[in-house]
Design an enzyme around this catalytic site. Structure first.
Site, mmCIF file in Angstrom:
data_model
loop_
_atom_site.group_PDB
_atom_site.id
_atom_site.type_symbol
_atom_site.label_atom_id
_atom_site.label_comp_id
_atom_site.label_asym_id
_atom_site.label_seq_id
_atom_site.Cartn_x
_atom_site.Cartn_y
_atom_site.Cartn_z
ATOM 1 C CE LYS A 219 -4.421 -1.838 1.383
ATOM 2 N NZ LYS A 219 -5.546 -1.858 2.340
ATOM 3 N NE ARG A 253 -7.758 -8.509 0.624
ATOM 4 C CZ ARG A 253 -7.454 -7.652 -0.351
ATOM 5 N NH1 ARG A 253 -6.493 -6.739 -0.147
ATOM 6 N NH2 ARG A 253 -8.079 -7.696 -1.517
#
Length: 272
Positions: A219, A253
């Site tokens: 991210k 995840r």
């Protein structure tokens, strides 16, 4: 917090290890691997690879939720993308499947097609029918923190309050507590600094009494911290995974399954 959860005949004992959720995007425009796995055979090959590398579950998404993503994808288009993949995977791979959606229609049909869990980035708040669908299907649901703004009075307290609102929605609909997983929503409605603060204080989410999923793979807060493009954020992701485990997260995840499995196993050996 309940001690375990069962999906697709597999029981996860919370606290026994860190479970790995492999990301399978079948979208043309996801931030990391858009378009690579939209073909069924490519998706199957990637899912098989992740399973072989140690993934405990595969999370399939049909709509990109990255910042600046294209227009909202309709449920029908989302289903067109994901249903053939779910139908194929549920027959060919013995591993639980999660569907990454905030739409009740998509969730219901995905579960009926062979998926086992719902991963809702809007915490049951975007679609008013989602909580009832989860309750009626009796499947696990990951409730993620999200909101329309990055303005907070007190970051962690506000996140906890927002999640408590989602939990109230779930309770009113009849979703059983043992089916619920919480996600702090790294990268959603949070600035770079706020994402770092959430990571620093992750263990506070345990106050709510539910297992925690951490989705921080590749991210932008990692990219901004290290000055790296998305394809070069593996080491940063691994650092976040290890820190998350020390902060008592139960699931991570990730895109890069093999590397995260190794980091999780090593970190687990030390802290669990």
């Amino acid at each position: 917090m309940k001690n375990s959860i069962t999906m697709a005949g597999k029981t996860w004992e919370w606290g026994s290890k860190t479970f790995i959720m492999g990301i399978l995007n079948v979208t043309p425009d996801s931030f990391s691997d858009g378009g690579r796995f939209s073909d069924i055979e490519a998706a199957l090959a990637q899912a098989t690879r992740m399973k072989d590398e140690g993934a405990d579950i595969i999370d399939i998404g049909g709509e990109s939720t990255r910042p600046g993503a294209n227009d909202i994808v309709t449920a029908d288009e989302e289903l067109r993308r994901i249903l053939p993949v779910i139908q194929r995977l549920s027959k060919d791979i013995e591993i639980p499947i999660s569907v990454d959606t905030y739409k009740a229609k998509t969730a219901r049909l995905a579960i009926e097609a062979g998926a086992h869990m719902i991963n809702d980035i809007w915490g049951l708040k975007k679609d008013p029918e989602m909580a009832e669908v989860v309750a009626s299907l009796k499947v696990p649901v990951c409730i993620m923190h999200n909101r329309e703004t990055t303005v907070y009075t007190n970051l962690m307290k506000d996140i906890l309050l927002d999640l408590e609102q989602s939990l109230e929605i779930a309770a009113r609909a009849g979703v059983k507590e043992e089916q619920i997983i919480l996600d702090p929503g790294i990268g959603f409605a949070k600035t770079w600094e706020q994402n770092l603060l959430v990571m620093k204080n992750l263990e506070m989410l345990k106050k709510l009494g539910f297992p925690i999923l951490l989705g921080a793979s590749r991210k932008s807060f990692i990219g901004k911290t290290l000055g790296l493009e998305v394809q070069d954020r593996l080491e940063g992701t691994l650092a976040v995974t290890s820190i998350g485990i020390t902060k008592k997260v139960d699931i991570v995840r990730v895109h890069d399954v093999l590397e995260n499995v190794r980091v999780a196993r090593m970190t687990d050996k030390i802290v669990r």
